[in-house]
Design a protein around this motif. Sequence first.
Motif, PDB file in Angstrom:
ATOM      1  N   LEU A   1       0.884  -1.179   0.109  1.00  0.00           N
ATOM      2  CA  LEU A   1      -0.015  -0.116  -0.094  1.00  0.00           C
ATOM      3  C   LEU A   1       0.787   1.241  -0.131  1.00  0.00           C
ATOM      4  O   LEU A   1       1.861   1.279   0.428  1.00  0.00           O
ATOM      5  CB  LEU A   1      -1.027   0.128   1.181  1.00  0.00           C
ATOM      6  CG  LEU A   1      -1.942  -1.115   1.422  1.00  0.00           C
ATOM      7  CD1 LEU A   1      -2.676  -1.066   2.638  1.00  0.00           C
ATOM      8  CD2 LEU A   1      -2.834  -1.231   0.141  1.00  0.00           C
ATOM      9  N   GLN A   2       0.259   2.477  -0.397  1.00  0.00           N
ATOM     10  CA  GLN A   2       1.004   3.810  -0.530  1.00  0.00           C
ATOM     11  C   GLN A   2       1.271   4.101   0.956  1.00  0.00           C
ATOM     12  O   GLN A   2       0.726   3.828   1.793  1.00  0.00           O
ATOM     13  CB  GLN A   2       0.068   4.774  -1.028  1.00  0.00           C
ATOM     14  CG  GLN A   2       0.705   5.920  -1.485  1.00  0.00           C
ATOM     15  CD  GLN A   2      -0.492   6.816  -1.985  1.00  0.00           C
ATOM     16  OE1 GLN A   2      -1.069   6.421  -2.808  1.00  0.00           O
ATOM     17  NE2 GLN A   2      -0.221   8.101  -1.579  1.00  0.00           N
TER      18      GLN A   2
ATOM     19  N   GLY B   1       3.725   2.639   2.983  1.00  0.00           N
ATOM     20  CA  GLY B   1       4.265   1.533   3.398  1.00  0.00           C
ATOM     21  C   GLY B   1       5.771   1.493   3.513  1.00  0.00           C
ATOM     22  O   GLY B   1       6.314   0.986   4.286  1.00  0.00           O
ATOM     23  N   GLY B   2       6.480   2.025   2.618  1.00  0.00           N
ATOM     24  CA  GLY B   2       7.790   2.381   2.321  1.00  0.00           C
ATOM     25  C   GLY B   2       8.199   1.195   1.252  1.00  0.00           C
ATOM     26  O   GLY B   2       9.340   1.345   1.275  1.00  0.00           O
ATOM     27  N   LYS B   3       7.479   1.068   0.515  1.00  0.00           N
ATOM     28  CA  LYS B   3       7.641   0.254  -0.887  1.00  0.00           C
ATOM     29  C   LYS B   3       8.902   0.836  -1.762  1.00  0.00           C
ATOM     30  O   LYS B   3       9.734   0.089  -2.054  1.00  0.00           O
ATOM     31  CB  LYS B   3       6.370   0.078  -1.749  1.00  0.00           C
ATOM     32  CG  LYS B   3       6.850  -0.953  -2.948  1.00  0.00           C
ATOM     33  CD  LYS B   3       5.348  -1.207  -3.634  1.00  0.00           C
ATOM     34  CE  LYS B   3       4.113  -0.385  -3.057  1.00  0.00           C
ATOM     35  NZ  LYS B   3       4.266   1.018  -3.929  1.00  0.00           N
ATOM     36  N   THR B   4       8.566   2.331  -2.104  1.00  0.00           N
ATOM     37  CA  THR B   4       9.879   2.555  -2.910  1.00  0.00           C
ATOM     38  C   THR B   4      11.376   2.612  -2.130  1.00  0.00           C
ATOM     39  O   THR B   4      12.119   2.519  -2.755  1.00  0.00           O
ATOM     40  CB  THR B   4       9.491   4.400  -3.502  1.00  0.00           C
ATOM     41  OG1 THR B   4       8.240   4.058  -4.018  1.00  0.00           O
ATOM     42  CG2 THR B   4      10.192   4.873  -4.285  1.00  0.00           C
ATOM     43  N   THR B   5      11.262   3.204  -0.807  1.00  0.00           N
ATOM     44  CA  THR B   5      12.552   3.124  -0.193  1.00  0.00           C
ATOM     45  C   THR B   5      12.941   1.782   0.114  1.00  0.00           C
ATOM     46  O   THR B   5      14.485   1.646  -0.193  1.00  0.00           O
ATOM     47  CB  THR B   5      11.976   3.827   1.334  1.00  0.00           C
ATOM     48  OG1 THR B   5      11.314   4.862   1.378  1.00  0.00           O
ATOM     49  CG2 THR B   5      13.205   4.255   1.965  1.00  0.00           C
TER      50      THR B   5
ATOM     51  N   LYS C   1      16.427   0.271  -1.104  1.00  0.00           N
ATOM     52  CA  LYS C   1      17.377  -0.528   0.232  1.00  0.00           C
ATOM     53  C   LYS C   1      17.955  -1.729  -0.216  1.00  0.00           C
ATOM     54  O   LYS C   1      18.980  -2.204  -0.268  1.00  0.00           O
ATOM     55  CB  LYS C   1      16.492  -0.404   1.447  1.00  0.00           C
ATOM     56  CG  LYS C   1      16.237   0.800   2.162  1.00  0.00           C
ATOM     57  CD  LYS C   1      15.398   0.600   3.414  1.00  0.00           C
ATOM     58  CE  LYS C   1      15.333   1.803   4.352  1.00  0.00           C
ATOM     59  NZ  LYS C   1      14.486   1.249   5.365  1.00  0.00           N
TER      60      LYS C   1
ATOM     61  N   ARG D   1       1.306   8.801 -10.008  1.00  0.00           N
ATOM     62  CA  ARG D   1       2.002   9.666  -9.263  1.00  0.00           C
ATOM     63  C   ARG D   1       3.380   9.922  -9.739  1.00  0.00           C
ATOM     64  O   ARG D   1       4.378   9.153  -9.429  1.00  0.00           O
ATOM     65  CB  ARG D   1       2.178   9.016  -7.386  1.00  0.00           C
ATOM     66  CG  ARG D   1       0.870   9.051  -7.343  1.00  0.00           C
ATOM     67  CD  ARG D   1       0.993   8.870  -5.618  1.00  0.00           C
ATOM     68  NE  ARG D   1       1.785   7.710  -5.162  1.00  0.00           N
ATOM     69  CZ  ARG D   1       2.495   7.805  -4.409  1.00  0.00           C
ATOM     70  NH1 ARG D   1       3.017   8.980  -3.519  1.00  0.00           N
ATOM     71  NH2 ARG D   1       3.564   6.691  -4.121  1.00  0.00           N
TER      72      ARG D   1
ATOM     73  N   GLN E   1      10.862  10.022  -7.385  1.00  0.00           N
ATOM     74  CA  GLN E   1      11.329   9.610  -6.071  1.00  0.00           C
ATOM     75  C   GLN E   1      12.567   8.532  -6.428  1.00  0.00           C
ATOM     76  O   GLN E   1      13.664   8.439  -5.674  1.00  0.00           O
ATOM     77  CB  GLN E   1      10.236   9.212  -5.168  1.00  0.00           C
ATOM     78  CG  GLN E   1      11.005   8.976  -3.658  1.00  0.00           C
ATOM     79  CD  GLN E   1       9.804   8.243  -2.688  1.00  0.00           C
ATOM     80  OE1 GLN E   1       8.662   8.094  -3.204  1.00  0.00           O
ATOM     81  NE2 GLN E   1      10.218   7.696  -1.833  1.00  0.00           N
TER      82      GLN E   1
ATOM     83  N   ASP F   1      12.070   0.432  13.379  1.00  0.00           N
ATOM     84  CA  ASP F   1      12.752   1.447  14.287  1.00  0.00           C
ATOM     85  C   ASP F   1      11.875   2.107  15.331  1.00  0.00           C
ATOM     86  O   ASP F   1      12.424   2.889  16.229  1.00  0.00           O
ATOM     87  CB  ASP F   1      13.620   2.340  13.698  1.00  0.00           C
ATOM     88  CG  ASP F   1      12.829   2.723  12.502  1.00  0.00           C
ATOM     89  OD1 ASP F   1      11.860   2.317  11.718  1.00  0.00           O
ATOM     90  OD2 ASP F   1      13.052   4.253  12.325  1.00  0.00           O
TER      91      ASP F   1
ATOM     92  N   GLY G   1      14.738   2.212   9.406  1.00  0.00           N
ATOM     93  CA  GLY G   1      15.228   3.677   9.417  1.00  0.00           C
ATOM     94  C   GLY G   1      14.779   4.231   8.125  1.00  0.00           C
ATOM     95  O   GLY G   1      14.375   3.626   7.106  1.00  0.00           O
ATOM     96  N   GLU G   2      14.949   5.536   7.854  1.00  0.00           N
ATOM     97  CA  GLU G   2      14.769   6.126   6.441  1.00  0.00           C
ATOM     98  C   GLU G   2      15.917   5.840   5.663  1.00  0.00           C
ATOM     99  O   GLU G   2      15.640   5.976   4.529  1.00  0.00           O
ATOM    100  CB  GLU G   2      14.375   7.642   6.919  1.00  0.00           C
ATOM    101  CG  GLU G   2      12.978   7.855   7.584  1.00  0.00           C
ATOM    102  CD  GLU G   2      12.276   9.286   7.111  1.00  0.00           C
ATOM    103  OE1 GLU G   2      12.651   9.781   6.245  1.00  0.00           O
ATOM    104  OE2 GLU G   2      11.398   9.496   8.018  1.00  0.00           O
TER     105      GLU G   2
HETATM  106  P1  GDP Z   1       5.773   3.985  -0.642  1.00  0.00           P
HETATM  107  O1  GDP Z   1       4.451   4.936  -0.725  1.00  0.00           O
HETATM  108  O2  GDP Z   1       5.304   2.682  -0.076  1.00  0.00           O
HETATM  109  O3  GDP Z   1       6.547   3.878  -1.728  1.00  0.00           O
HETATM  110  O4  GDP Z   1       6.378   4.767   0.810  1.00  0.00           O
HETATM  111  P2  GDP Z   1       7.867   5.435   0.781  1.00  0.00           P
HETATM  112  O5  GDP Z   1       9.000   4.392   0.282  1.00  0.00           O
HETATM  113  O6  GDP Z   1       7.742   6.631   0.002  1.00  0.00           O
HETATM  114  O7  GDP Z   1       8.083   5.653   2.371  1.00  0.00           O
HETATM  115  C1  GDP Z   1       7.322   6.336   3.020  1.00  0.00           C
HETATM  116  C2  GDP Z   1       8.024   7.304   3.969  1.00  0.00           C
HETATM  117  O8  GDP Z   1       8.273   6.213   4.985  1.00  0.00           O
HETATM  118  C3  GDP Z   1       9.134   7.896   3.601  1.00  0.00           C
HETATM  119  O9  GDP Z   1       9.117   9.185   4.288  1.00  0.00           O
HETATM  120  C4  GDP Z   1      10.229   6.856   4.071  1.00  0.00           C
HETATM  121  O10 GDP Z   1      11.463   7.598   4.338  1.00  0.00           O
HETATM  122  C5  GDP Z   1       9.945   6.160   5.369  1.00  0.00           C
HETATM  123  N1  GDP Z   1      10.422   4.905   5.723  1.00  0.00           N
HETATM  124  C6  GDP Z   1      10.328   3.941   4.836  1.00  0.00           C
HETATM  125  N2  GDP Z   1      10.887   2.832   5.223  1.00  0.00           N
HETATM  126  C7  GDP Z   1      11.210   3.218   6.737  1.00  0.00           C
HETATM  127  C8  GDP Z   1      11.523   2.574   8.085  1.00  0.00           C
HETATM  128  O11 GDP Z   1      11.981   1.372   7.934  1.00  0.00           O
HETATM  129  N3  GDP Z   1      11.739   3.190   9.131  1.00  0.00           N
HETATM  130  C9  GDP Z   1      11.188   4.551   8.930  1.00  0.00           C
HETATM  131  N4  GDP Z   1      11.333   5.321  10.235  1.00  0.00           N
HETATM  132  N5  GDP Z   1      10.586   5.273   7.932  1.00  0.00           N
HETATM  133  C10 GDP Z   1      10.746   4.809   6.777  1.00  0.00           C
END
Ligand code: GDP
Length: 297
Positions: free
Chosen positions: A109-110, A112-116, A120, A142, A148, A252, A277-278
């Motif tokens: 889901l949006q 959730g941290g998928k792109t990050t 990684k 988007r 990003q 974290d 973490g981020e």
């Molecule tokens: P997406 O919409 O699922 O692609 O989510 P993003 O990758 O854009 O992440 C959304 C936010 O969560 C960003 O600000 C990331 O830096 C943060 N984030 C992602 N993984 C982690 C994590 O393991 N720990 C923390 N603290 N933040 C995270």
Amino acid sequence: MFESLSERLGGVFERLTKQGALSEDDVRTALREVRVALLEADVSLPVARDFVARVQEKATGQSVTRSVTPGQQVVKIVNDELTATLRGEGDPGALKIDSPPAPILMVGLQGGGKTTTTAKIAKRLAERERKRVLMASLDTNRPAAMEQLAILGQQIGVDTLPIVPGETPVQIARRAKAQAALAGYDVYMLDTAGRLSIDEELMAQVEAVRDVASPRETLLVVDGLTGQDAVTTAENFDERIGITGVVLTRMDGDGRGGAALSMRAVTGKPIRFVGTGEKLDALETFEPERIAGRILG
Ligand code: GDP
């Protein structure tokens, strides 16, 4: 702060002898505390109940030696069972990326941290396994999400598929596949679009992309702090798309990690990594012992 399970059980067993075997009553009393500890750690009720029943069976009648207290003995049994439940088969960090170019589909889901997490994992594969990785964003709704990923790619020195406006996710997936084969990449990662909640359009889109890529790994990225919601998301994605593993992000944070136990118990899918973490190196291979310790406090 939460009271740790050892502390709770210490109190329960204070008046019991140091020898003999654990009686059914001793165990039942102790496991009431265990159940509370699990629920506090955000384990879902049916999963906690089932877990406690299993421990009850294992612990009853076990002999307690002089060297440990019954409380410690129960903690050990609980801890062992928790670790065994959390552990999937094989090495969680070993992604199936033989026969290049190996596709990895990233879903979730949006927010959730998928792109990050895509970045990684790409960084990890590039640095630790010396793989040539190509990342592609399929989030055509988007443009900022596509940007990003490109920015993250630059930061970690991993290539991203050039953005071509107007393409559909399936077209991007086809182009990524062709480019990966042509240019000799070992792995290509498809960062699918996320939605705020699961809907038919999202699922149909991810399914179509899956059918184009035939991924070796389909990793679901979920926010580990969302507890039961994360488990429901995993069930939905697994049913429709078929996932090969889960990445729990935001570990974290203050969460106690109970989602990990529910996730394993309900979906049966292995947890592969946890996000801590981020920063782009804040990704750890899932270690059941560590999460077990955290759940028990
Ligand atoms: P997406 O919409 O699922 O692609 O989510 P993003 O990758 O854009 O992440 C959304 C936010 O969560 C960003 O600000 C990331 O830096 C943060 N984030 C992602 N993984 C982690 C994590 O393991 N720990 C923390 N603290 N933040 C995270």
